[in-house]
Scaffold this motif. Structure first.
Motif, PDB file in Angstrom:
ATOM      1  N   GLU B 200       0.827  -1.195   0.000  1.00 24.04           N
ATOM      2  CA  GLU B 200       0.000   0.000   0.000  1.00 24.04           C
ATOM      3  C   GLU B 200       0.867   1.254   0.000  1.00 24.04           C
ATOM      4  O   GLU B 200       0.576   2.220  -0.709  1.00 24.04           O
ATOM      5  CB  GLU B 200      -0.905  -0.026   1.231  1.00 24.04           C
ATOM      6  N   ILE B 201       1.950   1.226   0.785  1.00 27.27           N
ATOM      7  CA  ILE B 201       2.815   2.410   0.854  1.00 27.27           C
ATOM      8  C   ILE B 201       3.423   2.720  -0.510  1.00 27.27           C
ATOM      9  O   ILE B 201       3.359   3.852  -0.992  1.00 27.27           O
ATOM     10  CB  ILE B 201       3.925   2.221   1.913  1.00 27.27           C
ATOM     11  N   VAL B 202       3.997   1.695  -1.157  1.00 29.09           N
ATOM     12  CA  VAL B 202       4.633   1.997  -2.444  1.00 29.09           C
ATOM     13  C   VAL B 202       3.583   2.337  -3.507  1.00 29.09           C
ATOM     14  O   VAL B 202       3.845   3.137  -4.404  1.00 29.09           O
ATOM     15  CB  VAL B 202       5.573   0.868  -2.928  1.00 29.09           C
ATOM     16  N   HIS B 203       2.404   1.773  -3.352  1.00 33.09           N
ATOM     17  CA  HIS B 203       1.304   2.148  -4.261  1.00 33.09           C
ATOM     18  C   HIS B 203       1.014   3.637  -4.111  1.00 33.09           C
ATOM     19  O   HIS B 203       0.872   4.358  -5.097  1.00 33.09           O
ATOM     20  CB  HIS B 203       0.067   1.312  -3.928  1.00 33.09           C
ATOM     21  N   LEU B 204       0.978   4.105  -2.856  1.00 31.19           N
ATOM     22  CA  LEU B 204       0.694   5.524  -2.608  1.00 31.19           C
ATOM     23  C   LEU B 204       1.863   6.411  -3.034  1.00 31.19           C
ATOM     24  O   LEU B 204       1.681   7.595  -3.307  1.00 31.19           O
ATOM     25  CB  LEU B 204       0.376   5.754  -1.122  1.00 31.19           C
ATOM     26  N   MET B 205       3.069   5.838  -3.077  1.00 28.47           N
ATOM     27  CA  MET B 205       4.215   6.619  -3.550  1.00 28.47           C
ATOM     28  C   MET B 205       4.207   6.721  -5.073  1.00 28.47           C
ATOM     29  O   MET B 205       5.071   7.367  -5.657  1.00 28.47           O
ATOM     30  CB  MET B 205       5.520   5.949  -3.122  1.00 28.47           C
ATOM     31  N   GLY B 206       3.251   6.031  -5.704  1.00 29.29           N
ATOM     32  CA  GLY B 206       3.138   6.149  -7.153  1.00 29.29           C
ATOM     33  C   GLY B 206       3.774   5.012  -7.926  1.00 29.29           C
ATOM     34  O   GLY B 206       4.046   5.153  -9.119  1.00 29.29           O
ATOM     35  N   ALA B 207       4.038   3.876  -7.246  1.00 28.28           N
ATOM     36  CA  ALA B 207       4.559   2.719  -7.982  1.00 28.28           C
ATOM     37  C   ALA B 207       3.469   2.199  -8.911  1.00 28.28           C
ATOM     38  O   ALA B 207       2.310   2.123  -8.524  1.00 28.28           O
ATOM     39  CB  ALA B 207       4.997   1.631  -7.018  1.00 28.28           C
ATOM     40  N   GLU B 208       3.850   1.888 -10.139  1.00 32.66           N
ATOM     41  CA  GLU B 208       2.891   1.328 -11.101  1.00 32.66           C
ATOM     42  C   GLU B 208       2.572  -0.108 -10.682  1.00 32.66           C
ATOM     43  O   GLU B 208       3.394  -0.795 -10.082  1.00 32.66           O
ATOM     44  CB  GLU B 208       3.507   1.295 -12.512  1.00 32.66           C
ATOM     45  N   ASP B 209       1.386  -0.558 -11.068  1.00 32.97           N
ATOM     46  CA  ASP B 209       1.012  -1.953 -10.804  1.00 32.97           C
ATOM     47  C   ASP B 209       2.064  -2.906 -11.373  1.00 32.97           C
ATOM     48  O   ASP B 209       2.420  -3.908 -10.758  1.00 32.97           O
ATOM     49  CB  ASP B 209      -0.343  -2.280 -11.437  1.00 32.97           C
ATOM     50  N   LEU B 290      -4.411  -5.494  -6.659  1.00 35.82           N
ATOM     51  CA  LEU B 290      -4.076  -4.070  -6.744  1.00 35.82           C
ATOM     52  C   LEU B 290      -5.237  -3.242  -7.280  1.00 35.82           C
ATOM     53  O   LEU B 290      -5.428  -2.098  -6.881  1.00 35.82           O
ATOM     54  CB  LEU B 290      -2.849  -3.877  -7.645  1.00 35.82           C
ATOM     55  N   ILE B 291      -6.005  -3.848  -8.168  1.00 36.89           N
ATOM     56  CA  ILE B 291      -7.082  -3.103  -8.814  1.00 36.89           C
ATOM     57  C   ILE B 291      -8.123  -2.667  -7.780  1.00 36.89           C
ATOM     58  O   ILE B 291      -8.882  -1.724  -8.001  1.00 36.89           O
ATOM     59  CB  ILE B 291      -7.710  -3.957  -9.944  1.00 36.89           C
ATOM     60  N   MET B 293      -7.308  -1.332  -5.012  1.00 41.44           N
ATOM     61  CA  MET B 293      -6.865  -0.046  -4.480  1.00 41.44           C
ATOM     62  C   MET B 293      -7.169   1.004  -5.544  1.00 41.44           C
ATOM     63  O   MET B 293      -7.154   0.718  -6.726  1.00 41.44           O
ATOM     64  CB  MET B 293      -5.356  -0.075  -4.223  1.00 41.44           C
ATOM     65  N   MET B 294      -7.398   2.253  -5.067  1.00 40.57           N
ATOM     66  CA  MET B 294      -7.765   3.306  -6.009  1.00 40.57           C
ATOM     67  C   MET B 294      -6.670   3.489  -7.048  1.00 40.57           C
ATOM     68  O   MET B 294      -5.507   3.448  -6.751  1.00 40.57           O
ATOM     69  CB  MET B 294      -7.943   4.630  -5.257  1.00 40.57           C
TER      70      MET B 294
END
Ligand SMILES: Nc1ncnc2c1ncn2[C@@H]1O[C@H](COP(=O)(O)OP(=O)(O)OP(=O)(O)O)[C@@H](O)[C@H]1O
Ligand SMILES: [Mg+2]
Lengths: 233, 294
Positions: B200-209, B290-291, B293-294
């Protein structure tokens, strides 16, 4: 640069905790986000760092309408946003330096040696000179907080969001961290800082976004010119 | 996928959900390699049977009257030799028949009183169809006691049996694959939930799926390859042991289990197929998570 219009937010099927929120953040602006505990400061920040979809209304980030944009368009926007989470959210298996480097590595930075030097410099600046190789679990609350701040600002984000960033440090360190935010703001980083600390808000002379009963009120800077350093475009 | 690896990984290198996965994949690979290998061997055996057996036929003439038997045999031989599909036809001597029977009856037990039929064997031109029914009619006209065995029925039944077994092993391979996919999905989800926070953290940092999924893809590809190689090696050892154990068994009854080059290459591809399967499955499972998550 960031625009919210009649935005509502709810968790699951609960009733809305944010109602009809409308505001605009100009490029390079500096705002405090205030409100009682449970008023929804962290929730509004979640909307601002694109972690949660609003239940209604319009949101636009860097001229991208995120209500109608595809999911694939969001990571690029997120990379322009730095976040200091209320609970820090550091990666436990990485050292302090690695935690600071991570956002840049994810953004595709390949010159890791240089990035490491920058990260160490930043950590020294927030008083973590002796903690480069420390794991987050071995740090105190205040140290974690400073590490989280360093991680949020390393990439010079266009938008910096900080949730209670001075809640766990002594007044002197709080001053120092606020100074860091102001300096970043001066070079163009749009900044929103959620806080309980009314005295700090007064001292900084910055406009205030105040949450109450799920609604948002904008209180302009007092304009007493004691500290006219922030909020200038 | 083969992008230079940064020294900083967003997930710890622990084995959550993956520790026993290579072992499970190895077992699954072992089972499917054996299924595929035995399917191949059976296929080859059927080919051998059908070509060897359908290249010959046997005619039996039995009657209490020896003279009549001899007469009928002569007529049958004449007809067979006149047929273009027949390369050779011969009447088996009594000695030969006796020697063929000895293994079953014991030496010296084949007495003169035993009514032994006349046996005629005919070799056929390979791959040429003989109309057994018409031939039978033709032979009956001159030799009413002749019984024609075209081996066709025997071959047909063997082929049917072997086709059924091959289909069953094919089905087994499909089921093993599906089970493997399910296990990989479980393992991926276990790893996802063990590291939900980091993801979740790296997703929020803008990591692509794709970047998040890459970590899983690489890891599960390696799990799949390790398991695939391990399972295949075990299967090959099993096949070799089986081959050695059966090599000296009765030659006529168990035709040699052999694999041709293409079949061996196909078996060699199994680890790659398994690691590809593992990689694709993990990727799909990660993206599905992942999908949400927003
Ligand atoms: N994940 C969640 N699921 C459901 N409800 C939540 C969730 N997070 C927060 N809430 C609720 O939303 C409301 C606003 O919470 P929020 O964390 O935004 O407040 P806050 O202003 O940040 O408070 P504090 O100053 O204590 O940090 C609270 O009533 C809280 O119970
Ligand atoms: Mg909060």
């Amino acid at each position: 640069m960031i625009r919210f219009e009649n935005v509502g937010m709810r968790y699951g099927m609960d009733s809305e905790i944010l109602k009809d929120i409308s505001f605009e953040l100009e490029r390079g602006s500096f705002h405090f986000l205030t409100g009682a505990s449970g008023a929804g400061k962290s929730s509004l920040l979640k909307l601002l760092y694109l972690a949660h979809r609003p239940s209604r209304g319009l949101t636009s980030f860097f001229d991208v309408n995120t209500v109608i944009s595809t999911r694939a368009a969001l990571p690029k926007l997120r990379r322009r946003i730095g976040v200091v989470f209320q609970e820090f959210r550091l990666l436990e298996h990485l050292t302090a330096v690695e935690n600071v480097m991570l956002p840049m590595v994810l953004a595709g930075e390949v010159k890791e040696e240089r990035l490491k030097e920058q990260s160490k410099e930043l950590l020294s600046w927030v008083g973590l000179k002796d903690k480069f190789e420390a794991r987050p679990s071995t740090l105190s609350g205040g140290e974690k907080q400073r590490l989280a701040i360093a991680r949020a600002v390393i990439g010079r984000p266009d938008l910096l969001l900080a949730d209670e960033p001075t809640g766990n440090v002594d007044p002197e360190m709080a001053q120092r961290l606020m100074h860091l935010f102001v300096e970043l703001n001066k070079i163009g980083t749009t900044t929103v800082i959620a806080t309980h600390d009314i005295s700090m808000v007064k001292h900084m002379n910055a406009p205030e976004l105040r949450l109450k009963n799920g609604e948002l009120e904008l209180i302009p800077a007092a304009g007493n010119a004691a500290n006219p350093t922030v909020g200038e475009v | 996928m083969f992008k230079a690896k940064s020294s900083i990984q967003f997930l710890p290198s622990g084995k959550e959900g993956g520790g026993i996965l290579p072992w499970v994949i190895a077992v699954m690979t072992y089972l499917s390699a054996l299924s595929i290998g035995s399917g191949f061997a059976l296929h080859n055996m059927s080919d051998l049977w059908s070509s060897e057996l359908s290249q010959s036929m046997t005619i039996q003439i039995s009657n209490a009257d020896d003279e009549s038997v001899a007469e009928q045999a002569a007529s049958v031989l004449e007809i067979l030799k006149s047929m273009p599909e027949v390369t050779s036809a011969e009447l088996l001597s009594d000695d030969k028949i006796t020697s063929l029977l000895e293994p079953w009856l014991g030496s010296g037990n084949v007495t003169d009183d035993l009514p032994i039929p006349a046996m005629i064997t005919a070799q056929l031109v390979p791959n040429r169809h003989v109309d057994i029914i018409a031939l039978e009619g033709k032979l009956h006209a001159v030799a009413p006691d002749a019984k024609l065995d075209g081996h066709q029925q025997w071959v047909d039944q063997l082929l049917k049996l072997s086709a059924t077994i091959q289909a069953t092993s094919g089905l087994a391979v499909v089921l093993i694959m599906l089970t493997t996919v399910a296990i990989i999905v479980f393992a991926t989800n276990a790893r996802l939930s063990a590291h939900k926070e980091n993801i979740e953290i790296v997703h929020l940092m803008g990591a692509e799926d794709s970047a998040i999924s890459r970590e899983f893809k690489n890891r599960f590809m390696i799990y799949g390859f390790k398991g695939g190689v391990g399972g295949l090696v075990a299967a090959i050892i099993t096949i070799i042991v089986f081959y050695i154990l059966t090599k000296d068994l009765g030659d006529g009854l168990t035709p040699k289990l052999t694999l041709n080059l293409w079949q061996i290459l196909t078996l060699g591809l199994i680890p790659f197929a398994v690691s590809l399967l593992s990689m694709v499955t993990a990727d799909k499972a990660v993206r599905k998570a992942l999908i949400k998550m927003m």
